[in-house]
Write an enzyme that holds these catalytic residues in place. Structure first.
Site, PDB file in Angstrom:
ATOM      1  N   GLU A  91     -55.986  -7.314  -0.023  1.00 40.16           N
ATOM      2  CA  GLU A  91     -55.970  -5.861   0.031  1.00 40.16           C
ATOM      3  C   GLU A  91     -54.554  -5.288   0.052  1.00 40.16           C
ATOM      4  O   GLU A  91     -53.615  -5.915   0.542  1.00 40.16           O
ATOM      5  CB  GLU A  91     -56.757  -5.388   1.257  1.00 40.16           C
ATOM      6  CG  GLU A  91     -58.237  -5.611   1.033  1.00 40.16           C
ATOM      7  CD  GLU A  91     -59.104  -5.242   2.225  1.00 40.16           C
ATOM      8  OE1 GLU A  91     -60.299  -5.000   2.013  1.00 40.16           O
ATOM      9  OE2 GLU A  91     -58.596  -5.178   3.348  1.00 40.16           O
ATOM     10  N   CYS A 104     -48.407  -0.907   1.447  1.00 40.73           N
ATOM     11  CA  CYS A 104     -48.511  -2.075   2.320  1.00 40.73           C
ATOM     12  C   CYS A 104     -49.047  -3.226   1.483  1.00 40.73           C
ATOM     13  O   CYS A 104     -50.169  -3.178   0.985  1.00 40.73           O
ATOM     14  CB  CYS A 104     -49.447  -1.718   3.483  1.00 40.73           C
ATOM     15  SG  CYS A 104     -49.714  -3.070   4.620  1.00 40.73           S
ATOM     16  N   CYS A 111     -54.229 -16.294   6.331  1.00 40.85           N
ATOM     17  CA  CYS A 111     -52.994 -16.612   7.057  1.00 40.85           C
ATOM     18  C   CYS A 111     -53.282 -17.778   7.985  1.00 40.85           C
ATOM     19  O   CYS A 111     -54.346 -17.847   8.596  1.00 40.85           O
ATOM     20  CB  CYS A 111     -52.515 -15.407   7.860  1.00 40.85           C
ATOM     21  SG  CYS A 111     -50.956 -15.711   8.741  1.00 40.85           S
ATOM     22  N   CYS A 115     -53.160 -15.605  14.770  1.00 46.11           N
ATOM     23  CA  CYS A 115     -53.041 -14.658  15.876  1.00 46.11           C
ATOM     24  C   CYS A 115     -54.457 -14.209  16.262  1.00 46.11           C
ATOM     25  O   CYS A 115     -55.264 -13.885  15.390  1.00 46.11           O
ATOM     26  CB  CYS A 115     -52.177 -13.453  15.473  1.00 46.11           C
ATOM     27  SG  CYS A 115     -50.510 -13.938  14.978  1.00 46.11           S
ATOM     28  N   CYS A 118     -56.085 -10.737  15.047  1.00 47.53           N
ATOM     29  CA  CYS A 118     -55.903 -10.363  13.645  1.00 47.53           C
ATOM     30  C   CYS A 118     -57.046 -10.894  12.793  1.00 47.53           C
ATOM     31  O   CYS A 118     -57.331 -12.093  12.815  1.00 47.53           O
ATOM     32  CB  CYS A 118     -54.569 -10.915  13.140  1.00 47.53           C
ATOM     33  SG  CYS A 118     -54.337 -10.704  11.367  1.00 47.53           S
ATOM     34  N   GLU A 179     -48.522 -14.111   6.257  1.00 50.29           N
ATOM     35  CA  GLU A 179     -47.188 -14.136   6.870  1.00 50.29           C
ATOM     36  C   GLU A 179     -46.185 -14.276   5.725  1.00 50.29           C
ATOM     37  O   GLU A 179     -46.046 -15.358   5.135  1.00 50.29           O
ATOM     38  CB  GLU A 179     -47.097 -15.316   7.851  1.00 50.29           C
ATOM     39  CG  GLU A 179     -45.689 -15.641   8.344  1.00 50.29           C
ATOM     40  CD  GLU A 179     -44.919 -14.423   8.872  1.00 50.29           C
ATOM     41  OE1 GLU A 179     -45.401 -13.745   9.785  1.00 50.29           O
ATOM     42  OE2 GLU A 179     -43.814 -14.153   8.348  1.00 50.29           O
ATOM     43  N   CYS A 352     -53.876  -1.457   9.912  1.00 54.35           N
ATOM     44  CA  CYS A 352     -53.296  -2.769  10.178  1.00 54.35           C
ATOM     45  C   CYS A 352     -54.311  -3.729  10.765  1.00 54.35           C
ATOM     46  O   CYS A 352     -55.058  -3.379  11.655  1.00 54.35           O
ATOM     47  CB  CYS A 352     -52.220  -2.647  11.239  1.00 54.35           C
ATOM     48  SG  CYS A 352     -50.696  -2.109  10.592  1.00 54.35           S
TER      49      CYS A 352
END
Ligand code: SAH
Ligand code: SF4
Length: 375
Positions: A91, A104, A111, A115, A118, A179, A352
């Site tokens: 996205e 963005c 990833c 985390c 996330c 990342e 986010c």
């Protein structure tokens, strides 16, 4: 398969052209057509000899990821889902503001850093995006938004420099899925094109890379292409940070902050932006705000407090508005510039950490190791 011109920086394209016996200035002309003018049709590149256009049509193309989905929010935010092959999507989000248009951009499919808060991390890691897939997000966004502006939708176009074609995207943040520092070479090549005056001509201050703190790569970035830096901190101590961000077990806070200080010697801005997502009852207590204020004393910085964006089964909740403003007030009283990030595009899940895309995990997350390398 034809060569995708979106995979090249200008020096790489020049070399590729010279392999075909073509002069460097030809590469520059084509590079400008593709990036400055957003042109993919060689026939439209009218200042090239017909023979060169015919040759390019045979061996090259401008190949961008297909749009699977496009959503426009009531506040003007636009979110695209791009097809990056077998069941996977990444996205990209455009956030229009009065004085800028920020894109963005995603850097990986999924990833590996896991985390806890996330949703990209929860999906695991599939693969790195190619340079053309990173730049393709920018290329398509500029083109679609310019179309929308022509249809009368309120997107303003700005020229990066005199004589350049006006574009809706004036700023890029590498804050989408993935990342970016774990896909170092491709991200650096893509950012080099964003900065190139013959392409998008964005200044280093207008391109921000956000990292969870992969220290040895931050040091490499300082050498190679020091753009503006945002660092996801999210906790004021190692115990908590290691719990919610496993990357901290490899690169604890002291090493991270030392790398931030060193980065500033090369950075285009004189501060680091620290991102801090506020999680109810986890990292939002007044004592934690005070600990944070103490921790960051020696790092010139600004703080960006992000209200947590919940997703199903996240196990976390957004901090209460009172907790958020109290946290901010403590930092401001301690002398910091601390802002609470406005949530934009809420109605289309464009915030986010909600950039879920669709990721088919090819790697078992638990087997991923973060290798330390000598800095
Ligand atoms: N991997 C990079 C960049 C992508 S994430 C990084 O971690 O910095 C962009 C930002 O969104 C990071 O600060 C990240 O911590 C934050 N984020 C992740 N999940 C979130 C969520 N659910 N709610 C709010 N912010 C989130
Ligand atoms: Fe990866 Fe960033 Fe999400 Fe952490 S916050 S899992 S580093 S994308």
């Amino acid at each position: 398969m034809r060569t995708n011109l979106l995979d090249f920086t200008l020096p790489a394209l020049t070399e590729w052209f010279s392999g075909m016996g073509e002069k460097p200035f030809r590469a520059k002309q084509v590079f400008r057509w593709v990036h400055q003018r957003g042109e993919s049709d060689f026939d439209a590149m009218t200042d090239l000899a017909k023979s060169l256009r015919e040759k390019l049509k045979e061996v090259a193309e401008v190949r961008v990821p297909a749009i699977l989905d496009e959503h426009r929010s009531a506040d003007g935010t636009v979110k695209w889902l791009f097809d990056v092959g077998v069941g996977n999507g990444v996205e990209t989000v455009f956030i229009p503001e009065d004085d800028r248009g920020t894109l963005c951009v995603s850097s990986q499919v999924g990833c590996a850093l896991d985390c806890q808060f996330c949703s990209t991390g929860r999906q695991g890691f599939n693969r790195d995006l190619a340079v053309a897939e990173i730049l393709g997000q920018l290329w398509v966004a500029n083109r679609r938004l310019a179309e929308m502006a022509r249809e009368g939708l309120p997107y303003r176009l700005e020229a990066a420099s005199e004589g350049a074609t006006p574009k809706p995207v004036t700023n890029v943040v590498m804050m989408g899925m993935g990342e970016p520092l774990n896909n170092f070479d491709n991200v650096v090549a893509a950012m080099a094109v964003m900065l190139d005056d013959h392409a998008y001509g964005l200044s280093r201050r207008r391109v921000t890379l956000s990292t969870s703190g992969v220290v040895h790569q931050m040091r490499k970035l300082a050498e190679r292409l020091p753009v503006a830096l945002a660092v996801s901190l999210h906790a004021p101590d190692d115990e908590l940070r290691s719990r919610i961000m496993p990357v901290n077990r490899s690169y604890p806070i002291a090493e991270l902050l030392a790398a931030c200080r060193d980065y500033l010697e090369r950075a285009p801005r004189d501060f680091i932006t620290f991102e801090y997502v506020l999680l109810d009852g986890v990292n939002d207590a007044p004592a934690q705000a005070r600990a944070l204020a103490k921790l960051l004393r020696d790092v010139p910085c600004k703080l960006n407090l992000i209200p947590f964006n919940a997703f199903p089964d996240s196990g976390f909740a957004r901090s209460k508005p009172e907790a958020v403003s109290r946290f901010r007030d403590i930092l401001v009283e301690a002398g910091y510039v601390a802002t609470i990030r406005k949530t934009r595009g809420d109605d289309i899940d464009a915030a986010c950490g909600q950039l879920a895309g669709k990721v088919v995990d090819r790697m078992k997350k638990r087997t991923v190791r973060i290798h330390r390398e000598a800095a």
